[in-house]
Design an enzyme around this catalytic site. Structure first.
Site, short mmCIF file in Angstrom:
data_model
loop_
_atom_site.label_atom_id
_atom_site.label_comp_id
_atom_site.label_asym_id
_atom_site.label_seq_id
_atom_site.Cartn_x
_atom_site.Cartn_y
_atom_site.Cartn_z
N GLU A 38 -29.76 -24.78 138.84
CA GLU A 38 -28.61 -24.72 139.12
C GLU A 38 -28.06 -26.20 139.79
OE1 GLU A 38 -24.75 -24.39 140.31
OE2 GLU A 38 -25.88 -22.66 139.64
N LYS A 39 -26.95 -26.49 139.00
CA LYS A 39 -26.41 -27.95 139.31
C LYS A 39 -26.07 -28.22 140.58
CE LYS A 39 -22.20 -27.93 136.54
NZ LYS A 39 -21.47 -28.48 135.56
N LEU A 42 -26.56 -22.61 144.87
CA LEU A 42 -26.82 -21.37 144.65
C LEU A 42 -25.77 -20.19 144.98
CD1 LEU A 42 -29.34 -19.67 143.70
CD2 LEU A 42 -29.91 -19.56 146.34
N GLY A 118 -28.82 -28.67 134.11
CA GLY A 118 -29.68 -28.61 132.88
C GLY A 118 -28.95 -28.22 131.73
N THR A 142 -24.24 -19.87 132.89
CA THR A 142 -23.62 -21.16 133.38
C THR A 142 -22.19 -20.82 133.81
OG1 THR A 142 -23.24 -21.83 130.96
CG2 THR A 142 -24.87 -22.92 132.32
N VAL A 185 -1.87 -12.91 141.93
CA VAL A 185 -1.42 -12.08 143.09
C VAL A 185 -2.08 -12.27 144.00
CG1 VAL A 185 -0.40 -10.73 141.25
CG2 VAL A 185 -2.80 -9.99 141.97
N GLU A 186 -3.43 -12.45 144.22
CA GLU A 186 -4.36 -12.74 145.42
C GLU A 186 -3.67 -13.74 146.11
OE1 GLU A 186 -8.24 -10.24 144.65
OE2 GLU A 186 -8.36 -12.46 144.59
N ALA A 314 -17.95 -10.59 139.63
CA ALA A 314 -19.48 -10.79 140.12
C ALA A 314 -20.26 -9.48 140.07
CB ALA A 314 -19.15 -11.22 141.61
N HIS A 439 -11.25 14.40 157.29
CA HIS A 439 -9.76 14.36 157.44
C HIS A 439 -9.91 13.62 158.89
CE1 HIS A 439 -5.58 15.24 158.09
NE2 HIS A 439 -5.98 15.64 159.23
#
Length: 462
Positions: A38-39, A42, A118, A142, A185-186, A314, A439
């Site tokens: 991982e560049k 993590l 990498g 990636t 929208v978020e 994700a 309920h």
């Protein structure tokens, strides 16, 4: 390039985001020797620039709205404004805690973790930090980065991406959001909660255009009520700087001015210059092409996550990473049904869904073979307590299973777990109607919708 031939790993994974680290964790769990490269950090986009920090901001916005509206619940509270530095400290604290936990998890599985940029050097090797890391299998993970439009330069100041928005040192007085999809929208929802005036520009006819049209219309109604403006079916023509910010022009001749503009037109794959094509990997518009088992046309190479043309979520990356690890380990695996993946947009109100839209169902099965039912949250006790509006809509193949669940309202993302079981287990409305839902909960609204579809509505108005 020095060849480190001392170790040949079972799996070499390029990219430590959701898909990459899920593949690493599962492969190690299955007894495989794993190298994870991982560049940056993590956890990738989801943990550091995506899911987690954006949802922290959205929760801060929810607290701000609840404070403003406290009197409506009989609670005396005064909203004094947003301390953006404190908001960032809260957000960063959440990310930091999860990051440390993930680092510990990877270390505990005895995964060889390599920090560095990498590059795929052959169908069985990745070059990083002057070493050649060799494996029997290579997994490409990636990820993606924010996209822009041709000729639209993101300067990080007045025209920004979602990455910039996450670290913005102020609440803008006003903002243009270019793009009415999930990211757009978020952020529109966050900034409105924080006190900004927001206008969304969307080229398609609806906000959240990938959702069922009924959900999009409910979201638009809610945003109007909140004072969030939007221009729909309006193609962007250009942007220019003004003395105080930016002015966006639309092809229909309209112009919108604001302090800044967020470009939220989607994310594109990170694949350029990484050696994929040179190794013979089939590509399309920057995406790596794979089969239903996430295997490329090169037998030793698989790819997962945002790098491949599947849902950019994700949890999809997690599932793809697990699938690849299990396939490499020789286990029997089942292809992912991407329609069965839960989808949540965490604006206020939330939009959640699983399965297919009514339009898609009619396309697949015919207009006369599709049945729908709606349950308005006005008939749900807990939703009334929360003062949220919205609806649950079900799509059913006539006399058959429920093939779509579409929900709009506060906290609807928390209901999508049962919804995905209903879709993925091909449940009949009558089967779900037999289940007793607690309920008062919002969850029982899902049960009520199935009661209606089964022909025995309880709290529905005819």
């Amino acid at each position: 390039m020095a060849n480190d031939a001392s170790t040949v790993f079972d799996v070499v994974i390029l990219g430590g985001g959701s898909g990459g680290y899920a593949a690493a964790l599962r492969a190690a769990q299955l007894g495989l020797q794993v190298a994870l490269i991982e560049k940056n950090k993590l956890g990738g986009t989801c943990l550091h620039q995506g899911c987690i920090p954006t949802k922290a901001l959205l929760h801060a916005g929810e607290v701000a709205d609840q404070t403003r509206e406290a009197a409506g619940f009989g609670v005396k509270a005064v909203f004094e404004g947003i301390d953006i530095n404190a908001v960032h400290a809260y957000k960063d604290g959440v990310v930091s805690g999860l990051y440390k936990g993930l680092q510990g998890l990877v270390a505990s599985r005895k995964i060889t973790y390599i920090e560095g940029e990498g590059r795929l050097s052959s169908p069985t090797s990745v070059d990083v930090n002057g070493q050649r890391i060799t494996g029997r299998h290579v997994v490409l993970a990636t990820g993606s980065v924010p996209k822009s439009l041709p000729g639209l330069a993101i300067d990080g100041n007045r025209v920004i991406s979602s990455d910039h928005a996450l670290t913005l040192d102020r609440v803008p007085k006003s903002a243009i959001v270019l793009g009415g999809g999930v990211i757009g929208v978020e952020f529109a929802s966050v900034w409105k909660s924080f006190g900004a005036e927001v206008t969304i520009i969307e080229a398609l006819p609806h906000l959240a255009p990938l959702e069922d049209e009924n959900s999009s219309k409910l979201l638009e109604r809610a945003f109007r009520k909140r004072g969030i403006k939007f221009e729909l079916g309006a193609r962007f023509a250009g942007v220019e700087y003004t003395e105080t910010g930016v002015r966006a022009s639309l092809e229909n001749g309209k112009q919108v001015e604001a302090e800044l503009m967020l470009v939220a037109v989607g994310r594109g794959p990170v694949s350029s210059g990484l050696g994929y094509e040179e190794a013979g990997v089939a590509m399309d518009r920057g995406y790596v092409l794979v089969d239903e088992y996430c295997q490329t046309n090169v037998p030793t190479i698989s790819a997962v996550g945002d790098l491949i043309p599947t849902l950019q979520l994700a949890h999809v990356g997690f599932a793809e990473g697990i699938l690849v690890a299990e396939r490499i380990a020789g286990l029997k695996v089942v292809p992912i049904d991407y329609d069965g993946v839960p989808r949540v947009t965490y604006c206020n109100p939330e939009v959640a869904s699983v399965g297919i839209t009514e339009a898609k169902a009619k396309e697949l099965y015919g207009d006369d073979k599709v049945v729908t039912a709606k349950f308005n949250l006005a008939g749900n006790g807990k939703s009334k307590i929360l003062k949220t509006a919205g609806e649950i809509k079900l799509v059913q193949v006539k006399d058959g299973a429920v093939v779509g669940v579409h929900m709009v309202g506060e906290r609807m993302g928390e209901q999508v777990g049962e919804a995905q079981l209903i879709y993925n287990w091909e449940a009949l409305p009558a089967e779900v109607a037999q289940l007793i839902h607690a309920h008062p909960t919002q969850n029982e609204a899902l049960g009520e919708a199935h009661l209606a579809l089964a022909g025995k509505p309880l709290h529905n108005h005819d």
